[in-house]
Design a protein around this motif. Structure first.
Motif, short mmCIF file in Angstrom:
data_model
loop_
_atom_site.label_atom_id
_atom_site.label_comp_id
_atom_site.label_asym_id
_atom_site.label_seq_id
_atom_site.Cartn_x
_atom_site.Cartn_y
_atom_site.Cartn_z
N LEU A 1 56.99 41.32 69.05
CA LEU A 1 56.57 41.49 67.66
C LEU A 1 57.08 42.79 67.06
CD1 LEU A 1 52.87 40.26 68.06
CD2 LEU A 1 54.80 38.97 67.14
N LEU A 2 58.02 43.41 67.71
CA LEU A 2 58.55 44.68 67.23
C LEU A 2 59.20 44.51 65.86
CD1 LEU A 2 58.99 47.67 68.04
CD2 LEU A 2 61.25 46.99 68.89
N GLY A 3 58.78 45.33 64.91
CA GLY A 3 59.39 45.30 63.59
C GLY A 3 58.93 44.15 62.71
N VAL A 4 57.92 43.38 63.16
CA VAL A 4 57.41 42.28 62.35
C VAL A 4 56.72 42.81 61.09
CG1 VAL A 4 55.60 40.51 62.26
CG2 VAL A 4 57.17 40.57 64.18
N THR A 5 56.90 42.12 59.98
CA THR A 5 56.23 42.46 58.73
C THR A 5 55.23 41.36 58.39
OG1 THR A 5 58.18 43.63 57.89
CG2 THR A 5 56.51 42.98 56.28
N ILE A 6 53.97 41.73 58.18
CA ILE A 6 52.94 40.77 57.82
C ILE A 6 52.41 41.14 56.44
CG2 ILE A 6 50.71 39.77 58.42
CD1 ILE A 6 51.28 40.45 61.33
N ASP A 7 52.74 40.34 55.46
CA ASP A 7 52.34 40.60 54.07
C ASP A 7 51.20 39.66 53.72
OD1 ASP A 7 52.10 41.07 51.39
OD2 ASP A 7 54.20 40.69 50.87
N LYS A 8 49.96 40.20 53.84
CA LYS A 8 48.76 39.40 53.58
C LYS A 8 48.74 38.18 54.50
CE LYS A 8 48.52 41.11 48.82
NZ LYS A 8 48.47 40.78 47.39
N GLY A 9 48.15 37.07 54.04
CA GLY A 9 48.11 35.87 54.86
C GLY A 9 46.88 35.77 55.74
N ASP A 10 46.74 34.64 56.43
CA ASP A 10 45.57 34.34 57.25
C ASP A 10 45.98 34.20 58.72
OD1 ASP A 10 43.23 33.51 58.36
OD2 ASP A 10 42.84 31.89 56.94
N TRP A 11 45.59 35.21 59.51
CA TRP A 11 45.88 35.23 60.95
C TRP A 11 44.58 35.08 61.74
CZ3 TRP A 11 50.81 36.77 63.32
CH2 TRP A 11 51.86 36.80 62.38
N SER A 12 43.65 34.34 61.18
CA SER A 12 42.37 34.13 61.84
C SER A 12 42.52 33.30 63.11
CB SER A 12 41.40 33.41 60.89
OG SER A 12 41.15 34.18 59.72
N TYR A 13 41.69 33.61 64.10
CA TYR A 13 41.66 32.88 65.37
C TYR A 13 42.97 32.97 66.16
CZ TYR A 13 37.31 30.85 63.61
OH TYR A 13 36.03 30.67 63.11
N THR A 14 43.84 33.87 65.80
CA THR A 14 45.10 34.02 66.54
C THR A 14 44.87 34.79 67.84
OG1 THR A 14 45.59 35.99 65.21
CG2 THR A 14 46.66 33.93 64.55
N ASN A 15 45.74 34.56 68.81
CA ASN A 15 45.71 35.30 70.07
C ASN A 15 46.80 36.36 70.01
OD1 ASN A 15 45.75 36.32 72.64
ND2 ASN A 15 46.35 34.41 73.65
N LEU A 16 46.37 37.61 69.79
CA LEU A 16 47.30 38.74 69.74
C LEU A 16 46.95 39.75 70.82
CD1 LEU A 16 47.36 39.07 65.86
CD2 LEU A 16 49.37 38.59 67.27
N ARG A 17 46.41 39.26 71.92
CA ARG A 17 46.04 40.13 73.04
C ARG A 17 47.24 40.94 73.50
NH1 ARG A 17 41.31 38.33 75.87
NH2 ARG A 17 42.14 39.11 77.85
N LEU A 18 47.02 42.25 73.66
CA LEU A 18 48.03 43.17 74.17
C LEU A 18 49.21 43.38 73.23
CD1 LEU A 18 48.15 41.84 77.87
CD2 LEU A 18 46.76 43.71 76.99
N ALA A 19 49.14 42.85 72.03
CA ALA A 19 50.26 42.97 71.09
C ALA A 19 50.43 44.41 70.61
CB ALA A 19 50.06 42.05 69.89
#
Length: 207
Positions: A103-121
């Motif tokens: 996920l290096l350099g990823v851009t997240i502009d608003k949005g819905d990331w609910s219930y996602t698995n981002l463990r250790l990210a």
């Protein structure tokens, strides 16, 4: 198989394997992919707009430098996927998993990331303002210096996450276990500070 000529805009594709294909630098508009497999696919530079990916498998897919606007990736798996410098603008990522994804350099502009698995990210220093992370799994996530102002972190799992220097002003923190991570050098607004204090057993007196 190169599926470049087989994917058309505004069509629906269900239970199709696009594994090991190459569709880099394509623009996808209004396409629905349901239960499709994109394992090891090369989607570098792909631009999606208002597309729907439901229960799709992107294991080890190459999505670096891709851009996604108002698209939905619901209950998708991105294990080992390369998302370097990908851009997600107002996307719905509900229930998707990113185990060991880049996920290096990823851009997240608003949005819905609910219930996602981002463990250790590693989301260090990212601009995550107004992003929804309701009940997201952020266990041991690196959020140092991240801007989470106005984000919705309701009931998110933040156990052992690193938030040093993170900005949480105006973020919704209902249901967060403040005892599960260090608050050292975390920027809180007054109401959040009160909630944190109460979680540690403090009796806060209000005028």
């Amino acid at each position: 198989m190169n599926v470049k000529m087989h994917i058309r805009n505004n069509e629906t594709y269900e239970n199709i394997a696009f594994d090991d294909s190459c569709v880099y630098d394509r623009e996808f508009i209004g396409i629905k992919f349901i239960g499709c497999s994109f394992q090891h696919i090369d989607m570098e530079g792909v631009n999606t707009k208002k597309c729907i990916f439901s229960e799709c498998n992107f294991r080890a897919a190459r999505l670096n430098a891709s851009a996604h606007t108002s698209s939905a990736f619901t209950n998708c798996q991105f294990q080992y996927a390369n998302l370097f410098s990908a851009h997600f603008k107002e996307c719905k990522m509900l229930g998707s998993g990113f185990a060991e994804a880049n996920l290096l350099g990823v851009t997240i502009d608003k949005g819905d990331w609910s219930y996602t698995n981002l463990r250790l990210a590693n989301l260090k220093g990212m601009d995550l303002r107004q992003v929804k992370f309701v009940r997201a799994d952020l266990y041991k996530c690196n959020l140092e210096g991240a801007d989470l102002r106005g984000a919705n972190l309701s009931y998110a799992i933040l156990a052992q996450a690193s938030l040093k220097g993170a900005k949480l002003r105006d973020a919704i923190v209902e249901g967060i276990d403040f005892k599960s991570f260090s608050l050292k050098d975390v920027y809180l607004d007054f109401s959040q500070a009160v909630s944190a204090a109460r979680s540690f057993g403090a009796l806060v007196e209000e005028d």
